[in-house]
Write an enzyme that holds these catalytic residues in place. Structure first.
Site, PDB file in Angstrom:
ATOM      1  N   ASP A   1       0.820  -1.295  -0.091  1.00  0.00           N
ATOM      2  CA  ASP A   1      -0.036  -0.152   0.015  1.00  0.00           C
ATOM      3  C   ASP A   1       0.933   1.022   0.305  1.00  0.00           C
ATOM      4  OD1 ASP A   1      -1.775   1.943   0.589  1.00  0.00           O
ATOM      5  OD2 ASP A   1      -3.047   1.448   2.051  1.00  0.00           O
TER       6      ASP A   1
ATOM      7  N   GLU B   1      30.991  11.220   4.748  1.00  0.00           N
ATOM      8  CA  GLU B   1      31.628  10.893   6.487  1.00  0.00           C
ATOM      9  C   GLU B   1      30.463  11.375   7.557  1.00  0.00           C
ATOM     10  OE1 GLU B   1      34.670  13.348   6.860  1.00  0.00           O
ATOM     11  OE2 GLU B   1      36.114  12.146   5.104  1.00  0.00           O
TER      12      GLU B   1
ATOM     13  N   GLU C   1      29.126  11.450  11.355  1.00  0.00           N
ATOM     14  CA  GLU C   1      28.747  11.999  12.398  1.00  0.00           C
ATOM     15  C   GLU C   1      28.148  11.275  13.046  1.00  0.00           C
ATOM     16  OE1 GLU C   1      32.073  15.331  12.367  1.00  0.00           O
ATOM     17  OE2 GLU C   1      30.645  15.911  12.505  1.00  0.00           O
TER      18      GLU C   1
ATOM     19  N   GLU D   1      34.560  11.717  18.063  1.00  0.00           N
ATOM     20  CA  GLU D   1      34.429  13.462  17.559  1.00  0.00           C
ATOM     21  C   GLU D   1      34.698  14.579  18.508  1.00  0.00           C
ATOM     22  OE1 GLU D   1      34.945  15.373  15.176  1.00  0.00           O
ATOM     23  OE2 GLU D   1      35.087  14.676  13.579  1.00  0.00           O
TER      24      GLU D   1
ATOM     25  N   GLU E   1      32.327   9.530  14.699  1.00  0.00           N
ATOM     26  CA  GLU E   1      32.502   9.873  13.288  1.00  0.00           C
ATOM     27  C   GLU E   1      33.030   7.562  13.143  1.00  0.00           C
ATOM     28  OE1 GLU E   1      34.968  11.690   9.657  1.00  0.00           O
ATOM     29  OE2 GLU E   1      34.340  12.546  11.247  1.00  0.00           O
TER      30      GLU E   1
ATOM     31  N   HIS F   1      29.885  15.350   5.881  1.00  0.00           N
ATOM     32  CA  HIS F   1      31.014  15.449   4.952  1.00  0.00           C
ATOM     33  C   HIS F   1      31.240  14.876   3.463  1.00  0.00           C
ATOM     34  CE1 HIS F   1      33.566  17.776   8.783  1.00  0.00           C
ATOM     35  NE2 HIS F   1      32.530  18.199   8.068  1.00  0.00           N
TER      36      HIS F   1
ATOM     37  N   ARG G   1      39.474  23.430   6.594  1.00  0.00           N
ATOM     38  CA  ARG G   1      38.034  22.853   6.639  1.00  0.00           C
ATOM     39  C   ARG G   1      36.675  24.055   7.284  1.00  0.00           C
ATOM     40  NH1 ARG G   1      41.418  19.351   7.660  1.00  0.00           N
ATOM     41  NH2 ARG G   1      40.769  16.965   7.304  1.00  0.00           N
TER      42      ARG G   1
ATOM     43  N   GLU H   1      35.450  18.041  -1.511  1.00  0.00           N
ATOM     44  CA  GLU H   1      34.176  17.403  -0.121  1.00  0.00           C
ATOM     45  C   GLU H   1      33.407  19.021   0.497  1.00  0.00           C
ATOM     46  OE1 GLU H   1      35.453  16.958   4.477  1.00  0.00           O
ATOM     47  OE2 GLU H   1      36.944  18.165   3.529  1.00  0.00           O
TER      48      GLU H   1
ATOM     49  N   ARG I   1      30.739  20.596   2.740  1.00  0.00           N
ATOM     50  CA  ARG I   1      30.946  20.046   4.044  1.00  0.00           C
ATOM     51  C   ARG I   1      30.166  20.523   4.792  1.00  0.00           C
ATOM     52  NH1 ARG I   1      35.903  19.431   6.169  1.00  0.00           N
ATOM     53  NH2 ARG I   1      35.812  20.228   8.397  1.00  0.00           N
TER      54      ARG I   1
END
Length: 488
Positions: free
Chosen positions: A69, A148, A150, A230, A238, A287, A357, A376, A378
């Site tokens: 359904d 990645e 967390e 972390e 992580e 990330h 970062r 990457e 972030r």
């Protein structure tokens, strides 16, 4: 996924991971399977499942499918067109590591029972179409994704909302707020705020738990690069999966969340992927590393900035240009924007940089190898529906490649330390889920290419999020408002 022989946590072995229906039949026989479990993802991002006895299982189900359904699934069909089919994918068969009775799990695609067309709101179908669109452009044949994730490991969680009350309570033996608790005895090893990255035990009290999570993931054929505590107090962790093709990574992300939660539950603990479950410490991000390959050749390596190709820089340009709309899928909760707050250590500034970062887009510089060249993003977080988030990121990057979008100059500075004048002219991610949905409404043409996302998908996503999350949140007072305003 790897094809090496694996031993599962129940002690059984699987000499191979299936590729064809006949392989699944053999897996069922070799492992003494009693139950077959069919899983798929709802529109918002939660795994759904139903099971049958192995006595009812037939290899014909890989062609014919099974009915269910669709009107009972969030964001899907109305009740007058509710009949739908799941079509199991034999290559996804795995033995579930947690059920009491031997159970094989099959991930499924959703199709219309009359037309047999893939369902446009099935997230896995959207991911498949994104990869097909990549191939159709001639740009590449594989989009590699490496998220990645967390998360927090808590000992206790309680929350409620009624007409006259509203509260939440989370606790962890690691929480710095328990430094003075009578724990009979309190041994005192509590990571202070922002000091959880990454001390050895006994301060890190979750090494064995995370290792068991890794082992269970590897038993399922999911390669894991690393696990660690972390930055935040209270058990933030992580575990990083090795990169994989987009659809496969969407599948793995669902297994990942399932394994992490169930291993924690096994030991009387609970995991949350909420981006910001505690105040005064780091939130949980996701990330997302991305690269495009063609005929086993990496296409993001070149002679430009940070060793990147023009294609890679245009891909970054597309991500930065469409970041506001992307956030509707990569940061899809109201809680996401408790993490993405300007002026704090959050990747909100839409700039790129190597090694940096503090930028919304980072170019990792760990290795000079062309195979390691990637970008990457972030700003995403782990509350997202992986199939949709990864697909949207790919479509934004491909739009950048097609239109040769220049990402501008890199910002090779600690952006967190810059003042308002230095940040002038640098755009930021949206400040709320409502703002992100508005950005998606205004900017989604790039998602419609190749019929990857449809107007119906975009409209339904915005409507669902507004009606079920944004507007209900507006209507409710929160505890801190009483601190601020009760005596006005």
């Amino acid at each position: 996924m790897p094809t090496a022989k694996k031993t599962n946590s129940k002690g059984g072995t699987a000499s191979m991971f299936p590729k064809k229906p006949a392989d699944v039949v053999k897996m069922i026989k070799d492992n003494g399977v009693l139950i077959v479990d069919f899983r798929f993802l709802d529109f918002i991002g939660m795994w759904q499942h139903f099971s049958i006895s192995v006595n009812e299982f037939s290899a014909s189900m890989f062609e014919e499918g099974l009915g269910f359904d669709g009107s009972s699934i969030r964001g899907w069909q109305s009740i007058n067109a509710s009949d739908m089919l799941v079509i199991p994918d034999p290559a996804t068969a795995r033995i579930d590591p947690f059920f009491k009775h031997p159970t094989v799990v099959l991930l499924c695609d959703i199709v219309d029972p009359i037309t047999r067309e893939p369902y446009s709101r099935d997230p896995r179908n959207i991911a498949k179409k994104a990869v097909s669109y990549l191939k159709s452009t001639g740009t590449g044949d594989t989009a590699y994704i490496g998220p990645e994730l967390e998360f927090f490991i808590f000992d206790d969680v309680r929350y409620d909302q009624t007409s006259n009350t509203g509260y939440y309570f989370v606790d962890s033996v690691e929480g710095i707020w328990n430094s003075g608790a009578d724990e009979g005895p309190n041994l005192g090893y509590k990571p202070r705020h922002k000091e959880g990255y990454f001390p050895t035990p006994p301060t890190d009290s979750f090494q064995d738990l995370r290792s068991e999570m890794v082992i269970e993931l590897e038993n399922l054929g999911i390669s894991v690069e690393a696990q660690h505590h972390e930055v935040a107090t209270a058990g933030q962790a992580e575990i990083d999966m090795r990169f994989a093709p987009l659809v496969e990574m969407g599948d793995q992300m669902m297994w990942y969340k399932y394994v992490i939660r169930n291993v924690a539950k096994k030991y009387g603990q609970t995991v949350t992927f909420m981006p910001k479950p505690i105040f005064e410490d780091n939130g949980s991000g996701m990330h997302v590393h991305q690269s495009i390959w063609k005929k086993n050749k990496p296409l993001f390596a070149g002679n430009g900035y940070a060793g990147m190709s023009d294609m890679a820089m245009h891909y970054i340009g597309g991500i930065l240009k469409h970041a506001g709309a992307l956030c509707a899928f990569t940061n899809p909760t109201t809680n996401s924007y408790r993490r993405l707050v300007p002026g704090f250590e959050a990747p909100v500034n839409l700039a790129y940089s190597a090694r940096n970062r503090s930028a919304a887009v980072r170019i990792p510089m760990y290795s000079p190898s062309p195979k390691a060249k990637r970008m990457e993003a972030r700003f995403p977080d782990p509350s997202c529906n992986g199939y949709l988030a990864f697909s949207a990121l790919l479509m934004a990057g491909l739009d950048g490649i097609e239109k040769k979008i220049n990402p501008g100059d890199p910002l090779d500075k600690d952006i967190y330390s810059l003042g308002p004048e230095e940040l002038a002219g640098i755009p930021s991610v949206p400040g709320s889920l409502e703002d992100a949905l508005k950005a998606l409404q205004d900017d989604h043409e790039f998602l419609l290419k190749g019929d990857v996302f449809t107007e119906d998908v975009i409209e339904t996503w915005i409507e669902y999020k507004m009606e079920n999350e944004v507007n209900p949140m507006k209507l409710r007072p929160v505890p801190y408002e009483f601190m601020l305003y009760y005596d006005v």
